[in-house]
Write a protein that holds these residues in place. Structure first.
Motif, PDB file in Angstrom:
ATOM      1  N   VAL A  90       0.836  -1.188   0.000  1.00  0.00           N
ATOM      2  CA  VAL A  90       0.000   0.000   0.000  1.00  0.00           C
ATOM      3  C   VAL A  90       0.882   1.253   0.000  1.00  0.00           C
ATOM      4  N   GLY A  91       0.392   2.302  -0.631  1.00  0.00           N
ATOM      5  CA  GLY A  91       1.095   3.578  -0.621  1.00  0.00           C
ATOM      6  C   GLY A  91       2.172   3.734  -1.664  1.00  0.00           C
ATOM      7  N   ILE A  92       2.343   2.744  -2.541  1.00  0.00           N
ATOM      8  CA  ILE A  92       3.454   2.800  -3.497  1.00  0.00           C
ATOM      9  C   ILE A  92       3.297   3.983  -4.460  1.00  0.00           C
ATOM     10  N   GLY A  93       2.076   4.467  -4.625  1.00  0.00           N
ATOM     11  CA  GLY A  93       1.860   5.616  -5.497  1.00  0.00           C
ATOM     12  C   GLY A  93       2.560   6.882  -5.020  1.00  0.00           C
ATOM     13  N   TYR A  94       2.913   6.938  -3.740  1.00  0.00           N
ATOM     14  CA  TYR A  94       3.623   8.108  -3.210  1.00  0.00           C
ATOM     15  C   TYR A  94       4.981   8.315  -3.873  1.00  0.00           C
ATOM     16  N   ILE A  95       5.567   7.267  -4.412  1.00  0.00           N
ATOM     17  CA  ILE A  95       6.941   7.404  -4.917  1.00  0.00           C
ATOM     18  C   ILE A  95       6.967   7.843  -6.374  1.00  0.00           C
ATOM     19  N   TYR A  96       5.808   7.839  -7.044  1.00  0.00           N
ATOM     20  CA  TYR A  96       5.777   8.140  -8.473  1.00  0.00           C
ATOM     21  C   TYR A  96       5.042   9.448  -8.766  1.00  0.00           C
ATOM     22  N   ASP A  97       5.420  10.068  -9.857  1.00  0.00           N
ATOM     23  CA  ASP A  97       4.688  11.203 -10.415  1.00  0.00           C
ATOM     24  C   ASP A  97       4.034  10.792 -11.727  1.00  0.00           C
ATOM     25  N   THR A  98       2.962  11.489 -12.080  1.00  0.00           N
ATOM     26  CA  THR A  98       2.322  11.323 -13.380  1.00  0.00           C
ATOM     27  C   THR A  98       2.534  12.601 -14.191  1.00  0.00           C
ATOM     28  N   LEU A  99       2.168  12.553 -15.440  1.00  0.00           N
ATOM     29  CA  LEU A  99       2.318  13.742 -16.277  1.00  0.00           C
ATOM     30  C   LEU A  99       1.415  14.870 -15.798  1.00  0.00           C
ATOM     31  N   MET A 100       0.197  14.499 -15.327  1.00  0.00           N
ATOM     32  CA  MET A 100      -0.754  15.492 -14.865  1.00  0.00           C
ATOM     33  C   MET A 100      -1.381  15.028 -13.558  1.00  0.00           C
ATOM     34  N   GLU A 101      -1.959  15.979 -12.835  1.00  0.00           N
ATOM     35  CA  GLU A 101      -2.542  15.699 -11.522  1.00  0.00           C
ATOM     36  C   GLU A 101      -3.928  16.319 -11.447  1.00  0.00           C
ATOM     37  N   SER A 102      -4.883  15.583 -10.858  1.00  0.00           N
ATOM     38  CA  SER A 102      -6.251  16.089 -10.772  1.00  0.00           C
ATOM     39  C   SER A 102      -6.402  17.056  -9.607  1.00  0.00           C
ATOM     40  N   SER A 103      -7.364  17.950  -9.737  1.00  0.00           N
ATOM     41  CA  SER A 103      -7.754  18.780  -8.597  1.00  0.00           C
ATOM     42  C   SER A 103      -8.944  18.110  -7.918  1.00  0.00           C
ATOM     43  N   ASP A 104      -9.077  18.307  -6.611  1.00  0.00           N
ATOM     44  CA  ASP A 104     -10.132  17.643  -5.848  1.00  0.00           C
ATOM     45  C   ASP A 104     -11.354  18.523  -5.634  1.00  0.00           C
ATOM     46  N   ASP A 105     -11.350  19.718  -6.200  1.00  0.00           N
ATOM     47  CA  ASP A 105     -12.558  20.546  -6.115  1.00  0.00           C
ATOM     48  C   ASP A 105     -13.176  20.792  -7.491  1.00  0.00           C
ATOM     49  N   GLU A 106     -12.839  19.939  -8.452  1.00  0.00           N
ATOM     50  CA  GLU A 106     -13.457  19.910  -9.773  1.00  0.00           C
ATOM     51  C   GLU A 106     -13.663  18.449 -10.154  1.00  0.00           C
ATOM     52  N   PRO A 107     -14.714  18.144 -10.911  1.00  0.00           N
ATOM     53  CA  PRO A 107     -14.963  16.740 -11.249  1.00  0.00           C
ATOM     54  C   PRO A 107     -13.901  16.105 -12.142  1.00  0.00           C
ATOM     55  N   SER A 108     -13.454  16.783 -13.183  1.00  0.00           N
ATOM     56  CA  SER A 108     -12.558  16.133 -14.146  1.00  0.00           C
ATOM     57  C   SER A 108     -11.607  17.137 -14.782  1.00  0.00           C
ATOM     58  N   SER A 109     -10.771  17.761 -13.971  1.00  0.00           N
ATOM     59  CA  SER A 109      -9.758  18.685 -14.486  1.00  0.00           C
ATOM     60  C   SER A 109      -8.388  18.231 -14.010  1.00  0.00           C
ATOM     61  N   TYR A 110      -7.431  18.172 -14.944  1.00  0.00           N
ATOM     62  CA  TYR A 110      -6.069  17.732 -14.642  1.00  0.00           C
ATOM     63  C   TYR A 110      -5.088  18.837 -15.030  1.00  0.00           C
ATOM     64  N   PRO A 129     -11.972  20.070  -0.006  1.00  0.00           N
ATOM     65  CA  PRO A 129     -12.443  19.851  -1.382  1.00  0.00           C
ATOM     66  C   PRO A 129     -13.732  19.042  -1.396  1.00  0.00           C
ATOM     67  N   GLU A 130     -14.528  19.224  -2.460  1.00  0.00           N
ATOM     68  CA  GLU A 130     -15.816  18.536  -2.559  1.00  0.00           C
ATOM     69  C   GLU A 130     -15.672  17.060  -2.894  1.00  0.00           C
ATOM     70  N   TYR A 131     -14.607  16.702  -3.597  1.00  0.00           N
ATOM     71  CA  TYR A 131     -14.519  15.365  -4.168  1.00  0.00           C
ATOM     72  C   TYR A 131     -13.434  14.507  -3.522  1.00  0.00           C
ATOM     73  N   SER A 132     -12.968  14.922  -2.358  1.00  0.00           N
ATOM     74  CA  SER A 132     -11.936  14.169  -1.664  1.00  0.00           C
ATOM     75  C   SER A 132     -11.898  14.633  -0.212  1.00  0.00           C
ATOM     76  N   LEU A 133     -11.331  13.798   0.647  1.00  0.00           N
ATOM     77  CA  LEU A 133     -11.098  14.217   2.030  1.00  0.00           C
ATOM     78  C   LEU A 133      -9.985  15.257   2.096  1.00  0.00           C
ATOM     79  N   GLY A 134      -9.122  15.279   1.091  1.00  0.00           N
ATOM     80  CA  GLY A 134      -8.032  16.249   1.063  1.00  0.00           C
ATOM     81  C   GLY A 134      -6.966  15.993   2.109  1.00  0.00           C
ATOM     82  N   PHE A 135      -6.777  14.716   2.467  1.00  0.00           N
ATOM     83  CA  PHE A 135      -5.864  14.406   3.566  1.00  0.00           C
ATOM     84  C   PHE A 135      -4.414  14.741   3.230  1.00  0.00           C
TER      85      PHE A 135
END
Length: 603
Positions: free
Chosen positions: A78-98, A578-584
């Protein structure tokens, strides 16, 4: 000379025309205009001045035997995603914006047939080497080669090529491409070519601690029991707008527990810091004791607007008995979910009535003419799907006699018969079912189905296996029924093939848990993926929802429309969530609070 100049100008015209049709931007949105402009400094739901420091301790169920989340074999940590970056990142206060992360910008033509990402020149791996376009090309071809999920997800990517050191181009299948494709390409996890080129990405295991470019790296672990991530002090992306105010913990420690009761008691004793509680009884009655009385442990409920997909008992249509839709439908009448929700879950859940729950993609009531026209165009009997399938509802008193009678009527009308206290198929086979599970905590939710089936002459067995066996059997679809969840996004796309299409039914590791093979669903999935705009996407998703519901592949359970969080009072967080995540990821530790807790619990 004039003629040469004229030829030179004419030669440039096609390139100028192509450039004029290209859109260059810092963001890609599927819902229209994005919230944050090109000069934004950080998301609204973070504190850009949040202090760094402290250790976050978390818990996870089961065990792990791999650091490689791309390999089919093994259970990734668990948590392995912390070590990687992606080309783009989503915002948690919009439904589908990267917004750009590794990429500072993207360019795409009006027909969405390709996208060019320009990487940030300061992006680097955590060993100091630069992230380049070659890494992106390598990541795409290696990951899609070893992972069936990613192979399906990126199915419409025809070619990926490096244009220079920092620019990389994704070319899409022009016969099927949609407006979603630039976003899909931007979600690619990037792995380092120089680290993986001499290693086998298809292998799991713990011998290679992977290298990433993300905010954390693996600092230590005890195989199968815990893993420690430490914040990279010179993380290249700390000042990128999508990261500002986030990733504030110096260390994140995950402890693994095989028993949920033990894990809960460990939380109350102070062995980890936060729980997202899903058990209704525990939420309402279990959070008691001296540390609660002392105010050291807090509880909060936060409503959310997250897509919730579908959860429930998935029925393997290739298994004995469950290939018959009549039996699958009968089981939905037998399962008294309303009693379970009221008496076991304390009424905390909302019943799933859709495969796209809590989104605008849900089928709702009578089908629109546009939905019906789409179904007709694909050769379907549209009238069959005009009315939405109603999920059977009881009064919750535990006496589901009406549901049992409906199930028996349905089965007998299909040729089943009752003899000597047992239910038989039309060809004389005694009906016996089995649910595979690795969780004892699910037993209370599954027992009402077992008891109801016994009343109509059908035996149902709960088969318990350990978590490793469970993962293996689910990947190979070696089960009759399982309890599971299929998550969705605000903008369903390529991943739908992995969930419902015929090609994924036999594919190891796919999320087509019911092994659905339906030509109409295949056509709808293709149509959805090829949607040219948001409105077309909604029509296709709603039509797909209707057909999936009519297949009775899942006995739906429910979902929580809010986060139920218990935590040791050592944190602070931004005022706005944010509306679409806990934002932890934007929370932080207050040293004085942490010290006080340590003092008062003698840690």
């Amino acid at each position: 000379m004039k003629r040469l100049i004229l030829f030179a100008v004419l030669a440039l015209l096609p390139f100028q025309t192509v450039y004029a049709e290209m859109t260059k931007t810092h963001v890609y949105s599927l819902i229209g205009e994005a919230k944050y402009g090109a000069e934004f400094k950080h998301f609204d739901y973070v504190n850009p001045d949040a202090p760094k420091g402290g250790t976050l301790r978390m818990a996870f169920s089961g065990t792990y035997d791999s650091f490689n989340n791309f390999a089919i074999k093994g259970k990734s940590v668990v948590g392995i995603g912390y070590i990687y970056d992606t080309l783009m990142e989503s915002s948690d206060d919009e439904p589908s914006s990267y917004y750009g992360l590794l990429a500072e910008s993207l360019e795409y033509p009006d027909d969405y047939s390709s996208v060019i990402f320009t990487l940030r020149k300061n992006a680097k791996w955590n060993d100091g080497k630069p992230v380049t376009a070659d890494d992106v090309v390598f990541s795409f071809y290696e990951i899609t080669k070893v992972s069936p999920f990613y192979s399906n997800y990126f199915k419409l990517v025809k070619k990926v090529e490096a244009l220079d050191r920092y620019r990389v181009r994704f070319e899409f299948d022009e016969t099927q491409t949609s407006f979603e494709m630039p976003l899909i390409a931007g979600q690619l996890t990037i792995i380092p070519k120089h680290f993986w080129k001499d290693k086998d990405l298809s292998r799991g295991g713990l011998e290679n601690i992977p290298l990433g470019s993300g905010p954390y790296r693996i600092a230590g672990y005890e195989a199968g029991k815990n893993v420690v991530y430490e914040r990279v002090p010179d993380y290249w992306g700390a000042d990128v707008p999508v990261n500002v105010g986030r990733y504030n913990f110096d260390r994140i420690v995950y402890e693994y527990f095989r028993d949920q009761t033990v894990a809960f008691e460990a939380f109350k004793a102070g062995h980890y810091d936060l729980r997202n509680e899903s058990a209704g009884k525990r939420w309402f009655k279990g959070y008691t004791g001296k540390y609660f009385d002392m105010g050291l442990i807090k509880k909060m409920e936060v409503p959310h607007k997250k897509p919730m997909g579908i959860a429930g008992i998935f029925m393997n249509t290739s298994s004995e008995f469950l290939s018959d839709i009549n039996l699958r439908k009968a089981l939905t009448y037998v399962y008294d979910y309303d009693w379970i929700n009221q008496n076991i879950l304390y009424g905390q859940n909302v019943r799933h009535t859709s495969f796209f729950s809590n989104t605008e993609m849900m089928a709702d009531g009578e089908a629109t003419e546009k939905e019906l026209d789409l179904l007709r165009s694909l050769g379907a009997d549209a009238e069959k799907f005009r009315q939405q399938v109603e999920i059977y509802k009881t009064n919750g008193d535990g006496n589901n006699r009406a549901g049992l009678m409906k199930a028996v009527e349905l089965l007998t009308s299909a040729g089943y018969y009752y003899k000597d206290g047992k239910m038989y198929t039309p060809d004389g086979r005694y009906v016996s079912l089995e649910i595979l599970t690795s969780s004892k905590t699910l037993e209370k939710q599954l027992m009402p189905l077992k008891q109801g089936l016994e009343r109509i002459g059908i035996d149902m067995f709960l088969r318990y296996v350990d978590s490793s066996q469970y993962v293996s059997k689910v990947r190979s679809k070696d089960y009759m029924m399982i309890y599971s969840r299929v998550k969705q996004s605000f903008s369903p796309g390529n991943e739908q093939r992995n969930m419902w299409a015929s090609l994924s039914a036999e594919e190891e590791g796919s999320r087509n848990y019911a092994k659905i093979k339906d030509p109409l669903i295949d056509k709808l999935v293709d149509h959805l993926i090829n949607a040219k705009d948001r409105e077309s996407l909604k029509i296709a998703a709603r039509a797909l929802d209707r057909v999936l519901l009519n297949g009775y592949y899942v006995i739906p359970t429910g979902y929580s429309d809010r986060y139920r969080i218990a935590y040791w009072d050592k944190f602070d967080r931004p005022e706005k969530m944010p509306e679409y995540s806990l934002g932890f990821s934007s929370w932080w530790i207050v040293p004085e609070k942490a010290a006080e807790i340590a003092k008062r619990v003698n840690r």
